[in-house]
Design a protein around this motif. Sequence first.
Motif, PDB file in Angstrom:
ATOM      1  N   THR A 125     -26.260 -66.035 -81.294  1.00  0.00           N
ATOM      2  CA  THR A 125     -25.526 -66.814 -81.741  1.00  0.00           C
ATOM      3  C   THR A 125     -24.286 -66.500 -82.788  1.00  0.00           C
ATOM      4  OG1 THR A 125     -27.401 -68.361 -81.598  1.00  0.00           O
ATOM      5  CG2 THR A 125     -25.924 -68.973 -83.136  1.00  0.00           C
ATOM      6  N   GLU A 126     -24.665 -65.315 -83.452  1.00  0.00           N
ATOM      7  CA  GLU A 126     -23.755 -65.007 -84.705  1.00  0.00           C
ATOM      8  C   GLU A 126     -22.553 -64.496 -83.934  1.00  0.00           C
ATOM      9  OE1 GLU A 126     -23.497 -65.889 -87.756  1.00  0.00           O
ATOM     10  OE2 GLU A 126     -25.305 -67.106 -87.611  1.00  0.00           O
ATOM     11  N   LEU A 127     -22.627 -63.754 -82.846  1.00  0.00           N
ATOM     12  CA  LEU A 127     -21.499 -63.333 -82.175  1.00  0.00           C
ATOM     13  C   LEU A 127     -20.645 -64.496 -81.575  1.00  0.00           C
ATOM     14  CD1 LEU A 127     -23.254 -60.430 -79.848  1.00  0.00           C
ATOM     15  CD2 LEU A 127     -21.292 -60.136 -81.556  1.00  0.00           C
ATOM     16  N   ARG A 128     -21.372 -65.578 -81.144  1.00  0.00           N
ATOM     17  CA  ARG A 128     -20.527 -66.626 -80.564  1.00  0.00           C
ATOM     18  C   ARG A 128     -19.888 -67.258 -81.679  1.00  0.00           C
ATOM     19  NH1 ARG A 128     -17.302 -69.073 -78.989  1.00  0.00           N
ATOM     20  NH2 ARG A 128     -17.168 -70.699 -77.660  1.00  0.00           N
ATOM     21  N   ASN A 129     -20.302 -67.456 -82.962  1.00  0.00           N
ATOM     22  CA  ASN A 129     -19.734 -67.977 -84.199  1.00  0.00           C
ATOM     23  C   ASN A 129     -18.444 -67.094 -84.537  1.00  0.00           C
ATOM     24  OD1 ASN A 129     -21.432 -70.079 -84.615  1.00  0.00           O
ATOM     25  ND2 ASN A 129     -22.776 -68.845 -86.104  1.00  0.00           N
ATOM     26  N   LEU A 130     -18.507 -65.781 -83.955  1.00  0.00           N
ATOM     27  CA  LEU A 130     -17.304 -64.986 -84.218  1.00  0.00           C
ATOM     28  C   LEU A 130     -16.259 -65.257 -83.044  1.00  0.00           C
ATOM     29  CD1 LEU A 130     -18.477 -61.449 -85.607  1.00  0.00           C
ATOM     30  CD2 LEU A 130     -17.399 -63.117 -86.928  1.00  0.00           C
ATOM     31  N   GLY A 131     -16.448 -66.125 -81.940  1.00  0.00           N
ATOM     32  CA  GLY A 131     -15.667 -66.158 -80.945  1.00  0.00           C
ATOM     33  C   GLY A 131     -15.814 -65.377 -79.891  1.00  0.00           C
ATOM     34  N   ILE A 132     -17.048 -64.435 -80.070  1.00  0.00           N
ATOM     35  CA  ILE A 132     -17.594 -63.476 -78.839  1.00  0.00           C
ATOM     36  C   ILE A 132     -18.527 -64.260 -77.889  1.00  0.00           C
ATOM     37  CG2 ILE A 132     -18.694 -61.099 -78.554  1.00  0.00           C
ATOM     38  CD1 ILE A 132     -17.328 -60.405 -81.624  1.00  0.00           C
ATOM     39  N   GLY A 133     -18.368 -63.776 -76.723  1.00  0.00           N
ATOM     40  CA  GLY A 133     -19.515 -64.268 -75.663  1.00  0.00           C
ATOM     41  C   GLY A 133     -20.211 -63.018 -75.279  1.00  0.00           C
ATOM     42  N   ALA A 134     -21.691 -63.419 -75.022  1.00  0.00           N
ATOM     43  CA  ALA A 134     -22.616 -62.303 -74.702  1.00  0.00           C
ATOM     44  C   ALA A 134     -23.590 -62.780 -73.446  1.00  0.00           C
ATOM     45  CB  ALA A 134     -23.567 -62.077 -75.896  1.00  0.00           C
ATOM     46  N   SER A 135     -24.250 -62.143 -72.987  1.00  0.00           N
ATOM     47  CA  SER A 135     -25.519 -62.572 -72.117  1.00  0.00           C
ATOM     48  C   SER A 135     -26.733 -61.533 -72.382  1.00  0.00           C
ATOM     49  CB  SER A 135     -24.957 -62.671 -70.779  1.00  0.00           C
ATOM     50  OG  SER A 135     -24.989 -61.194 -70.395  1.00  0.00           O
ATOM     51  N   ILE A 136     -27.892 -62.048 -72.109  1.00  0.00           N
ATOM     52  CA  ILE A 136     -29.051 -61.175 -72.115  1.00  0.00           C
ATOM     53  C   ILE A 136     -29.283 -60.571 -70.613  1.00  0.00           C
ATOM     54  CG2 ILE A 136     -30.742 -62.759 -72.411  1.00  0.00           C
ATOM     55  CD1 ILE A 136     -31.044 -59.550 -74.193  1.00  0.00           C
ATOM     56  N   GLN A 137     -29.639 -59.210 -70.593  1.00  0.00           N
ATOM     57  CA  GLN A 137     -30.077 -58.600 -69.467  1.00  0.00           C
ATOM     58  C   GLN A 137     -31.217 -57.809 -69.362  1.00  0.00           C
ATOM     59  OE1 GLN A 137     -27.985 -59.327 -66.529  1.00  0.00           O
ATOM     60  NE2 GLN A 137     -26.974 -60.554 -68.158  1.00  0.00           N
ATOM     61  N   HIS A 138     -31.967 -57.547 -68.308  1.00  0.00           N
ATOM     62  CA  HIS A 138     -33.172 -56.865 -68.333  1.00  0.00           C
ATOM     63  C   HIS A 138     -33.209 -55.995 -67.321  1.00  0.00           C
ATOM     64  CE1 HIS A 138     -33.770 -60.798 -70.596  1.00  0.00           C
ATOM     65  NE2 HIS A 138     -34.472 -59.969 -71.100  1.00  0.00           N
ATOM     66  N   TYR A 139     -32.517 -54.828 -67.453  1.00  0.00           N
ATOM     67  CA  TYR A 139     -32.544 -53.704 -66.367  1.00  0.00           C
ATOM     68  C   TYR A 139     -33.745 -52.726 -66.725  1.00  0.00           C
ATOM     69  CZ  TYR A 139     -28.356 -55.729 -64.382  1.00  0.00           C
ATOM     70  OH  TYR A 139     -27.297 -56.485 -63.533  1.00  0.00           O
ATOM     71  N   ASN A 140     -34.604 -52.946 -67.943  1.00  0.00           N
ATOM     72  CA  ASN A 140     -35.577 -52.297 -68.218  1.00  0.00           C
ATOM     73  C   ASN A 140     -36.843 -52.716 -67.302  1.00  0.00           C
ATOM     74  OD1 ASN A 140     -34.923 -54.446 -70.188  1.00  0.00           O
ATOM     75  ND2 ASN A 140     -37.007 -54.272 -70.588  1.00  0.00           N
ATOM     76  N   PRO A 141     -37.813 -51.975 -67.009  1.00  0.00           N
ATOM     77  CA  PRO A 141     -37.783 -50.560 -67.592  1.00  0.00           C
ATOM     78  C   PRO A 141     -37.179 -49.391 -66.777  1.00  0.00           C
ATOM     79  CG  PRO A 141     -39.714 -51.449 -66.327  1.00  0.00           C
ATOM     80  CD  PRO A 141     -38.654 -52.382 -66.194  1.00  0.00           C
ATOM     81  N   VAL A 142     -36.471 -49.960 -65.649  1.00  0.00           N
ATOM     82  CA  VAL A 142     -36.054 -49.037 -64.648  1.00  0.00           C
ATOM     83  C   VAL A 142     -35.057 -48.150 -65.408  1.00  0.00           C
ATOM     84  CG1 VAL A 142     -34.336 -48.706 -62.665  1.00  0.00           C
ATOM     85  CG2 VAL A 142     -36.094 -50.301 -62.893  1.00  0.00           C
ATOM     86  N   ILE A 143     -34.236 -48.520 -66.475  1.00  0.00           N
ATOM     87  CA  ILE A 143     -33.458 -47.773 -67.302  1.00  0.00           C
ATOM     88  C   ILE A 143     -33.831 -47.188 -68.442  1.00  0.00           C
ATOM     89  CG2 ILE A 143     -31.409 -49.021 -66.318  1.00  0.00           C
ATOM     90  CD1 ILE A 143     -31.183 -50.428 -69.228  1.00  0.00           C
ATOM     91  N   ASP A 144     -35.273 -47.259 -68.879  1.00  0.00           N
ATOM     92  CA  ASP A 144     -35.623 -46.821 -70.104  1.00  0.00           C
ATOM     93  C   ASP A 144     -35.391 -45.323 -70.203  1.00  0.00           C
ATOM     94  OD1 ASP A 144     -36.448 -49.346 -70.274  1.00  0.00           O
ATOM     95  OD2 ASP A 144     -38.781 -48.835 -70.415  1.00  0.00           O
ATOM     96  N   ASP A 145     -35.801 -44.597 -69.467  1.00  0.00           N
ATOM     97  CA  ASP A 145     -35.417 -42.989 -69.585  1.00  0.00           C
ATOM     98  C   ASP A 145     -34.052 -42.676 -69.918  1.00  0.00           C
ATOM     99  OD1 ASP A 145     -38.376 -42.634 -69.453  1.00  0.00           O
ATOM    100  OD2 ASP A 145     -38.161 -41.909 -67.175  1.00  0.00           O
ATOM    101  N   VAL A 146     -33.029 -43.052 -69.224  1.00  0.00           N
ATOM    102  CA  VAL A 146     -31.704 -42.733 -69.148  1.00  0.00           C
ATOM    103  C   VAL A 146     -31.016 -43.241 -70.689  1.00  0.00           C
ATOM    104  CG1 VAL A 146     -30.579 -44.838 -68.184  1.00  0.00           C
ATOM    105  CG2 VAL A 146     -29.487 -42.394 -68.100  1.00  0.00           C
ATOM    106  N   VAL A 147     -31.731 -44.410 -70.946  1.00  0.00           N
ATOM    107  CA  VAL A 147     -31.038 -45.147 -72.215  1.00  0.00           C
ATOM    108  C   VAL A 147     -31.655 -44.147 -73.737  1.00  0.00           C
ATOM    109  CG1 VAL A 147     -31.455 -47.054 -73.869  1.00  0.00           C
ATOM    110  CG2 VAL A 147     -30.818 -47.370 -71.499  1.00  0.00           C
TER     111      VAL A 147
END
Length: 188
Positions: A125-147
């Motif tokens: 919400t605060e990013l959007r208040n700054l005029g920035i767009g976002a989304s939430i993604q869930h590639y975990n747990p597949v990416i856990d180790d590399v992250v």
Amino acid sequence: MHEGLKKRRSYYNIGRDIPVSQEEVINLVKEVVHQVPDSFNNKSQSVVLALGEYQDKLWDAIYDVFGGKVPREKIDSFKNGYGTVLYFIDKQKVENLKEQFPAYSDRFDEWSHVANGMLQINIWTELRNLGIGASIQHYNPVIDDVVKEMFDVPKDWILVGQMPFGQILEEPEPKDRGNVEDRLKIFK
């Protein structure tokens, strides 16, 4: 109601030309992480903020982990953003609370996810208040180790979600949010 929550949507078409400075984004994330509550003031919520070359490395690594099973175009739609917020729960802090307060031990995992959700929606919400767009993604747990390796994350941190963000290149289609009365009961 604050307009930011009304304007907050899942933005998939994002770019790198955000309307604020990098420092403003960093300060926003720091402040939200500092302010969002956690059960028993446990501070089990942690964030990694991937910007610049780390934004590119992150999404290239995610593509590689999936071995092409996720289309490059989809991964690039997130990579094209300004940055990504990676959300974690410090599992050791949660386990410590279970030991300290055994009467609540069966609830602390759930409560830590609730706190992480509060952290996500507030940053979003605060990013959007700054005029920035976002989304939430869930590639975990597949990416856990590399992250964990890429960002030298402690072994006890559990990845919960990834939030790519950036310049809003296109507004999403209006969304039918249904009838609120079906989900709300009021007793006066």
